[in-house]
Design a protein around this motif. Structure first.
Motif, short mmCIF file in Angstrom:
data_model
loop_
_atom_site.label_atom_id
_atom_site.label_comp_id
_atom_site.label_asym_id
_atom_site.label_seq_id
_atom_site.Cartn_x
_atom_site.Cartn_y
_atom_site.Cartn_z
N PHE B 73 -32.46 -109.95 20.62
CA PHE B 73 -32.72 -108.72 19.28
C PHE B 73 -32.97 -109.53 18.14
N SER B 74 -33.51 -109.32 17.38
CA SER B 74 -33.90 -109.96 15.43
C SER B 74 -33.35 -108.94 14.53
N LEU B 75 -32.89 -108.62 13.79
CA LEU B 75 -33.19 -107.85 12.40
C LEU B 75 -34.49 -108.41 11.01
N HIS B 76 -35.19 -107.70 11.29
CA HIS B 76 -36.45 -108.08 9.82
C HIS B 76 -36.09 -107.10 8.69
N ILE B 77 -35.19 -107.56 7.59
CA ILE B 77 -35.58 -107.49 6.12
C ILE B 77 -36.86 -107.60 5.49
N MET B 78 -37.18 -106.49 5.17
CA MET B 78 -38.95 -107.28 4.22
C MET B 78 -38.12 -107.00 3.02
N ASP B 79 -39.42 -107.02 1.98
CA ASP B 79 -39.09 -107.57 0.57
C ASP B 79 -37.90 -107.50 0.61
N SER B 80 -37.08 -108.19 1.08
CA SER B 80 -35.30 -108.00 1.02
C SER B 80 -35.33 -108.62 -0.63
N GLN B 81 -34.10 -108.02 -1.29
CA GLN B 81 -33.57 -108.48 -2.76
C GLN B 81 -32.43 -107.99 -2.59
N PRO B 82 -32.17 -109.12 -4.15
CA PRO B 82 -30.41 -109.10 -4.40
C PRO B 82 -29.28 -108.24 -4.09
N GLY B 83 -29.92 -107.33 -4.38
CA GLY B 83 -28.20 -106.36 -3.53
C GLY B 83 -28.73 -106.52 -1.82
N ASP B 84 -29.35 -107.24 -1.38
CA ASP B 84 -29.69 -107.44 0.51
C ASP B 84 -28.33 -108.55 0.87
N SER B 85 -28.24 -109.49 -0.06
CA SER B 85 -27.40 -110.48 -0.09
C SER B 85 -25.96 -109.90 0.58
N ALA B 86 -25.54 -110.45 1.63
CA ALA B 86 -24.69 -109.96 1.92
C ALA B 86 -24.33 -110.75 3.25
N THR B 87 -23.23 -110.60 3.82
CA THR B 87 -23.05 -110.64 5.36
C THR B 87 -23.46 -109.77 6.78
N TYR B 88 -24.36 -110.36 7.57
CA TYR B 88 -25.33 -109.72 8.86
C TYR B 88 -24.05 -109.74 9.69
N PHE B 89 -24.03 -109.29 11.19
CA PHE B 89 -23.54 -108.98 11.84
C PHE B 89 -24.15 -108.04 12.82
N CYS B 90 -24.81 -108.76 13.96
CA CYS B 90 -25.45 -107.94 15.35
C CYS B 90 -24.02 -107.91 15.93
N ALA B 91 -23.91 -107.05 17.00
CA ALA B 91 -23.56 -106.62 18.11
C ALA B 91 -23.40 -106.06 19.21
N ALA B 92 -23.03 -105.91 20.44
CA ALA B 92 -23.96 -105.37 21.52
C ALA B 92 -22.58 -103.95 22.48
N SER B 93 -22.55 -103.74 23.24
CA SER B 93 -21.52 -102.91 23.85
C SER B 93 -22.48 -102.15 24.58
N ILE B 94 -22.29 -102.07 25.32
CA ILE B 94 -21.93 -100.83 26.90
C ILE B 94 -21.84 -99.50 26.72
N ARG B 95 -22.41 -98.84 26.94
CA ARG B 95 -22.77 -97.25 25.74
C ARG B 95 -21.53 -96.58 26.49
N SER B 96 -20.92 -96.63 27.29
CA SER B 96 -19.91 -95.93 28.47
C SER B 96 -18.76 -96.37 27.39
N ASN B 97 -17.94 -97.43 26.82
CA ASN B 97 -16.67 -98.10 26.35
C ASN B 97 -16.83 -97.75 24.73
N TYR B 98 -17.77 -98.59 24.38
CA TYR B 98 -18.25 -99.07 22.89
C TYR B 98 -17.29 -99.55 22.36
N GLN B 99 -17.23 -100.73 22.96
CA GLN B 99 -16.26 -101.93 22.87
C GLN B 99 -17.63 -103.02 22.35
N LEU B 100 -17.80 -102.98 20.91
CA LEU B 100 -18.43 -103.61 20.20
C LEU B 100 -18.41 -105.08 20.58
N ILE B 101 -19.02 -106.37 21.69
CA ILE B 101 -18.63 -107.92 21.08
C ILE B 101 -19.35 -108.01 20.33
#
Lengths: 112, 112
Positions: B73-101
């Motif tokens: 899975f991927s994140l696309h940021i269109m028309d990127s702006q200087p205010g978008d400068s940050a660290t981005y994390f993807c994560a995943a979990s099994i809905r039943s336990n909400y333990q994010l990896i």
């Protein structure tokens, strides 16, 4: 917008000392979490808490760690005898019926 | 099998360009895939999330593309702006336990 509040923002402690990190989750949330982020590394799950008991915990969350909800608003993480490797940013998070997890700004723990 | 692999580690994009961050996972039991944005000194904030029953989700300038067969899975940021400068994390979990990896994070810099 409602927010998760964490105190203190910075905590410096000597190795072997006990620390308590405090969190006030969003008021109508029922699910509470602690995560940590060692500098430059990924965020790691520590523990989840629901209905006054631990739901899940990771391998990191050993006998030195404990969590408590001492009253209707606070959610605490206690480290009984801190180690150098416990130095990290600790984040509290909470959510309601949906999965939208809200994070606090974190407590930077430095163990000397 | 519990890992979520994120790339690139850092990304520089010109203002107005498209920023693309990618993640891959192994555990087919994962069924919730959020993206978090983190500014220095702040906790992660949920940006957008997707479940595997859809291939794309768009919210404003942010789009998640999800490929279940490739387990990516991927994140696309269109028309990127200087205010978008940050660290981005993807994560995943099994809905039943909400333990994010969590993925390792991508430091995004948008050049004016």
């Amino acid at each position: 917008e409602p927010e998760v509040t964490q105190t203190p923002s910075h905590q410096v402690t000597q190795m072997g000392q006990e620390v308590i990190l405090r969190c006030v989750p969003i008021s109508n949330h029922l699910y509470f979490y602690w995560y940590r982020q060692i500098l430059g590394q990924k965020v790691e799950f520590l523990v989840s808490f629901y209905n006054n008991e631990i739901s899940e915990k990771s391998e990191i969350f050993d006998d030195q760690f404990s969590v408590e909800r001492p009253d209707g608003s606070n959610f605490t993480l206690k480290i009984r005898s801190t180690k150098l490797e416990d130095s990290a940013m600790y984040f509290c998070a909470s959510h309601g019926a949906d999965e939208k997890l809200f994070f606090g700004s974190g407590t930077q723990l430095s163990v000397l | 099998q519990q890992q979520v692999k994120q790339s690139p580690q850092s990304l520089i994009v010109q203002k107005g360009g498209i920023s693309i961050i990618n993640c891959a996972y192994e555990n087919t039991a994962f069924d919730y895939f959020p993206w978090y944005q983190q500014f220095p000194g702040k906790g992660p904030a949920l940006l957008i999330a997707i479940r595997p029953d859809v291939s794309e989700k768009k919210e404003g300038r942010f789009t998640i593309s999800f490929n279940k067969s490739a387990k990516q899975f991927s994140l696309h940021i269109m028309d990127s702006q200087p205010g978008d400068s940050a660290t981005y994390f993807c994560a995943a979990s099994i809905r039943s336990n909400y333990q994010l990896i969590w993925g390792a994070g991508t430091k995004l810099i948008i050049k004016p």
